[in-house]
Design a protein around this motif. Structure first.
Motif, PDB file in Angstrom:
ATOM      1  N   SER A 104      30.653  39.298  -9.737  1.00  0.00           N
ATOM      2  CA  SER A 104      30.701  38.995 -11.167  1.00  0.00           C
ATOM      3  C   SER A 104      31.050  40.244 -11.970  1.00  0.00           C
ATOM      4  O   SER A 104      31.840  40.193 -12.917  1.00  0.00           O
ATOM      5  CB  SER A 104      29.359  38.439 -11.645  1.00  0.00           C
ATOM      6  OG  SER A 104      29.016  37.253 -10.948  1.00  0.00           O
ATOM      7  N   ALA A 105      30.463  41.382 -11.578  1.00  0.00           N
ATOM      8  CA  ALA A 105      30.762  42.642 -12.256  1.00  0.00           C
ATOM      9  C   ALA A 105      32.219  43.038 -12.056  1.00  0.00           C
ATOM     10  O   ALA A 105      32.848  43.618 -12.956  1.00  0.00           O
ATOM     11  CB  ALA A 105      29.842  43.738 -11.734  1.00  0.00           C
ATOM     12  N   PHE A 106      32.766  42.702 -10.897  1.00  0.00           N
ATOM     13  CA  PHE A 106      34.173  42.996 -10.622  1.00  0.00           C
ATOM     14  C   PHE A 106      35.088  42.337 -11.647  1.00  0.00           C
ATOM     15  O   PHE A 106      36.068  42.933 -12.107  1.00  0.00           O
ATOM     16  CB  PHE A 106      34.534  42.518  -9.209  1.00  0.00           C
ATOM     17  CG  PHE A 106      36.015  42.446  -8.955  1.00  0.00           C
ATOM     18  CD1 PHE A 106      36.742  43.596  -8.682  1.00  0.00           C
ATOM     19  CD2 PHE A 106      36.689  41.235  -8.995  1.00  0.00           C
ATOM     20  CE1 PHE A 106      38.107  43.532  -8.452  1.00  0.00           C
ATOM     21  CE2 PHE A 106      38.056  41.160  -8.766  1.00  0.00           C
ATOM     22  CZ  PHE A 106      38.763  42.318  -8.492  1.00  0.00           C
ATOM     23  N   LEU A 107      34.779  41.094 -12.027  1.00  0.00           N
ATOM     24  CA  LEU A 107      35.598  40.381 -13.005  1.00  0.00           C
ATOM     25  C   LEU A 107      35.631  41.119 -14.342  1.00  0.00           C
ATOM     26  O   LEU A 107      36.623  41.046 -15.066  1.00  0.00           O
ATOM     27  CB  LEU A 107      35.063  38.961 -13.201  1.00  0.00           C
ATOM     28  CG  LEU A 107      35.197  38.007 -12.010  1.00  0.00           C
ATOM     29  CD1 LEU A 107      34.473  36.702 -12.297  1.00  0.00           C
ATOM     30  CD2 LEU A 107      36.666  37.752 -11.695  1.00  0.00           C
ATOM     31  N   ILE A 108      34.543  41.815 -14.646  1.00  0.00           N
ATOM     32  CA  ILE A 108      34.454  42.516 -15.927  1.00  0.00           C
ATOM     33  C   ILE A 108      35.262  43.814 -15.913  1.00  0.00           C
ATOM     34  O   ILE A 108      35.967  44.135 -16.883  1.00  0.00           O
ATOM     35  CB  ILE A 108      32.982  42.798 -16.274  1.00  0.00           C
ATOM     36  CG1 ILE A 108      32.239  41.473 -16.498  1.00  0.00           C
ATOM     37  CG2 ILE A 108      32.861  43.707 -17.492  1.00  0.00           C
ATOM     38  CD1 ILE A 108      30.746  41.630 -16.685  1.00  0.00           C
ATOM     39  N   VAL A 109      35.189  44.567 -14.824  1.00  0.00           N
ATOM     40  CA  VAL A 109      35.835  45.881 -14.792  1.00  0.00           C
ATOM     41  C   VAL A 109      37.275  45.817 -14.284  1.00  0.00           C
ATOM     42  O   VAL A 109      38.013  46.800 -14.417  1.00  0.00           O
ATOM     43  CB  VAL A 109      35.034  46.873 -13.917  1.00  0.00           C
ATOM     44  CG1 VAL A 109      33.628  47.035 -14.459  1.00  0.00           C
ATOM     45  CG2 VAL A 109      34.989  46.425 -12.459  1.00  0.00           C
ATOM     46  N   ALA A 110      37.709  44.679 -13.737  1.00  0.00           N
ATOM     47  CA  ALA A 110      39.057  44.576 -13.168  1.00  0.00           C
ATOM     48  C   ALA A 110      40.163  44.954 -14.152  1.00  0.00           C
ATOM     49  O   ALA A 110      41.142  45.598 -13.755  1.00  0.00           O
ATOM     50  CB  ALA A 110      39.281  43.169 -12.618  1.00  0.00           C
ATOM     51  N   PRO A 111      40.074  44.564 -15.451  1.00  0.00           N
ATOM     52  CA  PRO A 111      41.177  44.909 -16.361  1.00  0.00           C
ATOM     53  C   PRO A 111      41.468  46.402 -16.452  1.00  0.00           C
ATOM     54  O   PRO A 111      42.633  46.802 -16.518  1.00  0.00           O
ATOM     55  CB  PRO A 111      40.690  44.354 -17.713  1.00  0.00           C
ATOM     56  CG  PRO A 111      39.779  43.229 -17.359  1.00  0.00           C
ATOM     57  CD  PRO A 111      39.088  43.683 -16.103  1.00  0.00           C
ATOM     58  N   ILE A 112      40.444  47.243 -16.437  1.00  0.00           N
ATOM     59  CA  ILE A 112      40.694  48.684 -16.531  1.00  0.00           C
ATOM     60  C   ILE A 112      41.174  49.231 -15.193  1.00  0.00           C
ATOM     61  O   ILE A 112      41.959  50.188 -15.141  1.00  0.00           O
ATOM     62  CB  ILE A 112      39.431  49.436 -17.005  1.00  0.00           C
ATOM     63  CG1 ILE A 112      39.788  50.855 -17.468  1.00  0.00           C
ATOM     64  CG2 ILE A 112      38.359  49.484 -15.922  1.00  0.00           C
ATOM     65  CD1 ILE A 112      40.582  50.913 -18.730  1.00  0.00           C
TER      66      ILE A 112
END
Length: 284
Positions: free
Chosen positions: A94-102
């Motif tokens: 779930s955290a991956f989905l948040i930081v993926a854009p950067i």
């Protein structure tokens, strides 16, 4: 528009955990974001973004596939670290989905160079990671803190309120998703959506915009919110495609090798297709 500025600042404060920002700063950023126009797009335009993203990946496959391999290796490492603690794995992904854009910044640069007629290689994507631009560093730190916060929240919720230990995917299905009482899954899903919506709205075009133009972080975020609010249907479809394809990649792990760079290149075209930057100087 003042009310819009207040709401957007509130959402950014919730996402970042920072103290409230002065309204003068917010109003200045809102004015800055108005220097960019927002183009009208049809509902099914996200399918075109995928097509363009695929074309960029095929034009310069090496940087994309190396990024994809790194993501797949990271996913495999997360699975190894989590072991039989599926509750932790759910939080990590779930955290991956948040930081993926950067984490996809280097591939935005590759698509940018392709649009300029260059033949970019791995050095182009790596150059985007040099800490010359404090805006991207700050944005990355904010997303990292948000992702870590959600990971802790997700793990705490599952550990604290699930009726039994959640060590395997089947445990998660039985104890959380299909639990007859407790509503843990509903609360977990609701909290995740409450966080994911403002994060998506704040990042969908903000990071490519920061990479491409001279604008402050908050101004880029406001521009991103404008894009989402003026095109709710196509951006909702885009969010659904991002989620579905990313989940497919996570389930297969090796699928991330192709899906991550494909979506990253497509995300650049989301920015270029929706934000009118004509008449404004590009960053070098």
């Amino acid at each position: 528009m003042a009310g819009l500025a207040q709401y957007q600042v509130h959402q950014l404060n919730v996402m970042s955990g920072y103290r409230p920002m002065p309204m003068k700063m917010a109003e200045k950023a809102l004015q800055e974001s108005r220097s960019f126009g927002v183009r009208r797009i049809p509902v099914l335009r996200p399918l075109g973004w995928l097509a363009r993203g695929w074309k960029d990946l095929m034009t310069s496959p090496v940087p994309g596939l190396l990024h994809g391999l790194a993501f797949a290796a990271g996913a495999a490492l997360a699975i190894y670290i989590a072991g039989n603690r599926f509750w932790l794995l759910v939080g990590l992904f779930s955290a991956f989905l948040i930081v993926a854009p950067i984490l996809a910044t280097g591939l935005y640069q590759v698509s940018r160079r392709i649009a300029q007629g260059d033949k970019p290689g791995i050095e182009t994507s790596m150059a985007a990671w040099k800490p010359r631009d404090g805006r991207l560093v700050v944005f990355g730190v904010l997303l990292g803190l948000t992702g870590f916060g959600w990971m802790v929240t997700s793990a705490s919720l599952i550990i604290g309120f699930a009726g039994a230990p959640v060590n395997t995917p089947m445990d998660f299905l039985k104890v959380v998703v299909l639990a007859p009482t407790g509503h843990v899954f509903e609360v977990w899903l609701g909290l995740g959506a409450l966080l994911a919506a403002p994060v998506f709205a704040s990042t969908v075009v903000a990071i490519p915009l920061l990479l491409d133009r001279h604008i402050g972080i908050l101004g880029a975020i406001f521009t991103s919110w404008r894009v989402v609010m003026e095109h709710p249907a196509p951006l909702a479809l885009w969010a659904a495609l991002l989620l579905a394809m990313t989940l497919l990649g996570m389930v297969t792990v090796v699928g991330l090798i192709v899906i991550v760079p494909w979506l990253a290149h497509a995300s650049w075209h989301v920015y270029r297709d929706t934000v009118d930057t004509s008449g404004l100087s590009e960053r070098s």
